[in-house]
Design an enzyme around this catalytic site. Structure first.
Site, mmCIF file in Angstrom:
data_model
loop_
_atom_site.group_PDB
_atom_site.id
_atom_site.type_symbol
_atom_site.label_atom_id
_atom_site.label_comp_id
_atom_site.label_asym_id
_atom_site.label_seq_id
_atom_site.Cartn_x
_atom_site.Cartn_y
_atom_site.Cartn_z
ATOM 1 N N LYS A 12 -19.704 -16.321 -0.668
ATOM 2 C CA LYS A 12 -21.484 -17.020 -0.557
ATOM 3 C C LYS A 12 -22.212 -15.642 -0.934
ATOM 4 O O LYS A 12 -21.531 -14.634 -1.334
ATOM 5 C CB LYS A 12 -21.173 -16.272 1.359
ATOM 6 N N ARG A 45 0.980 -1.503 0.061
ATOM 7 C CA ARG A 45 0.641 0.075 -0.023
ATOM 8 C C ARG A 45 1.073 0.984 0.052
ATOM 9 O O ARG A 45 0.478 2.114 -0.491
ATOM 10 C CB ARG A 45 -1.264 0.024 0.920
ATOM 11 N N GLY A 88 -11.239 -8.355 -1.887
ATOM 12 C CA GLY A 88 -10.441 -8.410 -0.745
ATOM 13 C C GLY A 88 -9.593 -10.303 -1.246
ATOM 14 O O GLY A 88 -8.088 -9.759 -1.626
ATOM 15 N N GLY A 113 -13.232 -4.159 0.355
ATOM 16 C CA GLY A 113 -14.789 -3.295 0.251
ATOM 17 C C GLY A 113 -14.757 -2.612 -1.215
ATOM 18 O O GLY A 113 -16.416 -2.603 -1.422
HETATM 19 P P1 ADP Z 1 -13.599 -11.734 -2.042
HETATM 20 O O1 ADP Z 1 -12.872 -10.969 -0.958
HETATM 21 O O2 ADP Z 1 -12.915 -11.602 -3.778
HETATM 22 O O3 ADP Z 1 -15.050 -10.724 -2.466
HETATM 23 P P2 ADP Z 1 -15.488 -14.119 -1.175
HETATM 24 O O4 ADP Z 1 -14.962 -13.491 -0.232
HETATM 25 O O5 ADP Z 1 -16.084 -13.936 -1.393
HETATM 26 O O6 ADP Z 1 -13.821 -13.110 -2.180
HETATM 27 O O7 ADP Z 1 -14.652 -15.406 -1.142
HETATM 28 C C1 ADP Z 1 -12.943 -15.675 -1.015
HETATM 29 C C2 ADP Z 1 -13.763 -17.228 -0.141
HETATM 30 O O8 ADP Z 1 -14.394 -17.878 -0.788
HETATM 31 C C3 ADP Z 1 -12.428 -17.886 0.099
HETATM 32 O O9 ADP Z 1 -11.452 -18.214 1.153
HETATM 33 C C4 ADP Z 1 -12.526 -19.213 -0.496
HETATM 34 O O10 ADP Z 1 -11.820 -20.215 -0.103
HETATM 35 C C5 ADP Z 1 -13.600 -18.948 -0.496
HETATM 36 N N1 ADP Z 1 -14.558 -20.459 -1.486
HETATM 37 C C6 ADP Z 1 -13.934 -20.086 -3.100
HETATM 38 N N2 ADP Z 1 -14.695 -21.621 -3.572
HETATM 39 C C7 ADP Z 1 -15.697 -22.881 -1.975
HETATM 40 C C8 ADP Z 1 -16.229 -23.387 -1.874
HETATM 41 N N3 ADP Z 1 -16.653 -23.951 -3.072
HETATM 42 N N4 ADP Z 1 -16.288 -23.748 -0.927
HETATM 43 C C9 ADP Z 1 -15.919 -22.887 0.802
HETATM 44 N N5 ADP Z 1 -15.298 -22.186 0.497
HETATM 45 C C10 ADP Z 1 -15.096 -21.796 -0.900
#
Ligand code: ADP
Ligand code: MG
Length: 404
Positions: free
Chosen positions: A211, A36, A361, A384
């Site tokens: 999610k 950063r 993130g 975020g």
């Molecule tokens: P971002 O931070 O980029 O918005 P998210 O926080 O939504 O992304 O998702 C990232 C997480 O999703 C990772 O820690 C990854 O391990 C988890 N993930 C991806 N695919 C699966 C899966 N099939 N089952 C459980 N967790 C998963």
């Protein structure tokens, strides 16, 4: 609307207030990941090379009581910045008062000064009043009074309305002084804003991650804009449940199955779901794996997309001119479930004439960790903030930059 940027400003001899994102990990007074700080350097250099006096503001961590302050001083960051930019950096351990005012007034053209952690203002005389985090207008006004113009380069906090980003900006504008984006901010606006609001088509969105509930806003916004939406990652299995497939022990949000049904109905054949998955009986890298189709067997959990899905996604992505990607395709943190994310990342890196943008993130962490970030057009620095930007929300930090 195009925004004023730092290169539009007359900087020579000016006290240039700058909001940067120095919210870096610090342990026992030592800065960990410096990316950063490194990210802010081009704008700081530009300001000082054009004769400006760079007065830097940043928050660091969260301050809820006086006891939090000592461990969250920006002093180590001033030292690290000085080392990285190879110039002295004056650190003022206060956020207000004569010492700060005198130090700013004593600056010569080309000098750099870092103000103490702006969140020191959240706790005043032991009271947690959140002057910075709730944007006390008096605080923004006070900080604005220290300078001649304001450059906001902190995209990572653009989704928040704080005194050190929005407060200063509003007070500056009220006095007809310019508020500009720094180069980092400009790049985020150009790539994320450009992709989401004015994409070259075909425009494909790839949405994954854990999610559905975290991503409803992004899906909703992009459903109206993208030509195709690829869904992967953990949220796939809530969609599978909505379609009546069995999902074994895969991640599912039962209370979002109806939402998933609505999305599927609204999206029609715009939405592309995986057709196979890598499954394991346990959430462990060394668990035995197999590839299965759209029904996940009892006792198994789906942890990555399978090879046929990778192929399917590549076919959808092949002609894309704009791709926005948020959310890993699998549990990329474990090497046996990283292939889906890695393959999609590599494929995007090899796309010709396409603008490829990654936000979020964990998604940013994934493309960096897997070594595919360099060949993408833009990997966002704001977790975020990038998600909210992809949701089509107005980010207060961007809105408060002067329109051109
Ligand atoms: P971002 O931070 O980029 O918005 P998210 O926080 O939504 O992304 O998702 C990232 C997480 O999703 C990772 O820690 C990854 O391990 C988890 N993930 C991806 N695919 C699966 C899966 N099939 N089952 C459980 N967790 C998963
Ligand atoms: Mg995340």
């Amino acid at each position: 609307m195009a925004k004023t940027t730092v290169s539009d400003l007359d900087l020579n001899g000016k006290k240039v207030l700058m909001r940067v994102d120095f919210n870096v990990p610090i342990k026992d007074g030592v800065v960990g990941d410096t990316s950063r700080i490194v990210g802010a350097i081009p704008t700081i250099k530009y300001v000082i090379e054009h004769g400006g006096k760079a007065v830097l503001f940043s928050h660091l961590g969260r301050i809820k009581s006086e006891d939090d302050k000592e461990g969250l001083s920006l002093r180590p960051v001033a030292e690290k910045l000085s080392e990285l930019i190879n110039k002295p950096v004056t650190f003022v351990p206060e956020t207000e008062g004569k010492k700060l005012e005198d130090s700013v007034n004593d600056m010569n053209n080309g000098d750099i000064l870092l103000v103490q952690n702006t969140r020191y203002e959240d706790v005043v005389d032991g009271e947690n009043i959140k002057r910075e985090s709730k944007n006390d207008p008096k605080l923004g006004k006070y900080w604005a009074s220290l300078g001649d113009c304001f450059v906001n380069d902190a995209f990572g906090t653009a989704h928040r309305e704080h005194a050190s980003n929005v407060g200063i900006a509003r007070a500056m504008e009220a006095n007809n002084k310019p508020v500009a984006a720094g180069f980092l901010m400009e790049k985020e606006i150009k790539f994320i804003g450009g992709a989401v609001n004015d994409p070259k088509r075909p425009f494909v969105a790839i949405l994954g991650g854990a999610k559905v509930s975290d991503k409803i806003g992004v899906i909703d916004n992009l459903l109206g804009k993208a030509d195709k939406i690829i869904i992967g990652g953990g949220m796939t299995y809530t969609f599978y449940a909505a379609k009546g497939y069995s999902i074994g022990n895969s991640l599912v949000e039962k209370d979002k199955i109806d939402t998933a049904k609505e999305i599927l109905q609204k999206g029609g054949d715009k939405i592309v779901l995986p057709i196979d998955s890598v499954v394991a009986p346990e959430f462990k890298n060394d668990a035995p794996t197999e590839v299965v189709g759209e029904d996940i067997p009892d006792g198994q959990m789906a942890l990555d997309i399978g090879p046929k899905s990778i192929k399917l996604f590549e076919d959808v992505l092949r002609d894309a001119k704009t791709v926005v990607w948020n959310g890993p395709m699998g549990v990329f943190e474990m090497s046996n479930f990283a292939e889906g994310t890695l393959s999609v990342g590599r494929f995007l890196g090899d796309l010709k004439d396409a603008t490829t943008v990654v936000g979020g993130g964990d998604s940013t962490a994934a493309v960096n960790q897997l070594g595919v970030a360099d060949k993408l057009s833009h990997v966002s620095t704001g977790g975020g903030a990038s998600l909210e930007y992809m949701e089509g929300k107005t980010l207060p930090g961007i809105a408060s930059i002067t329109d051109k």
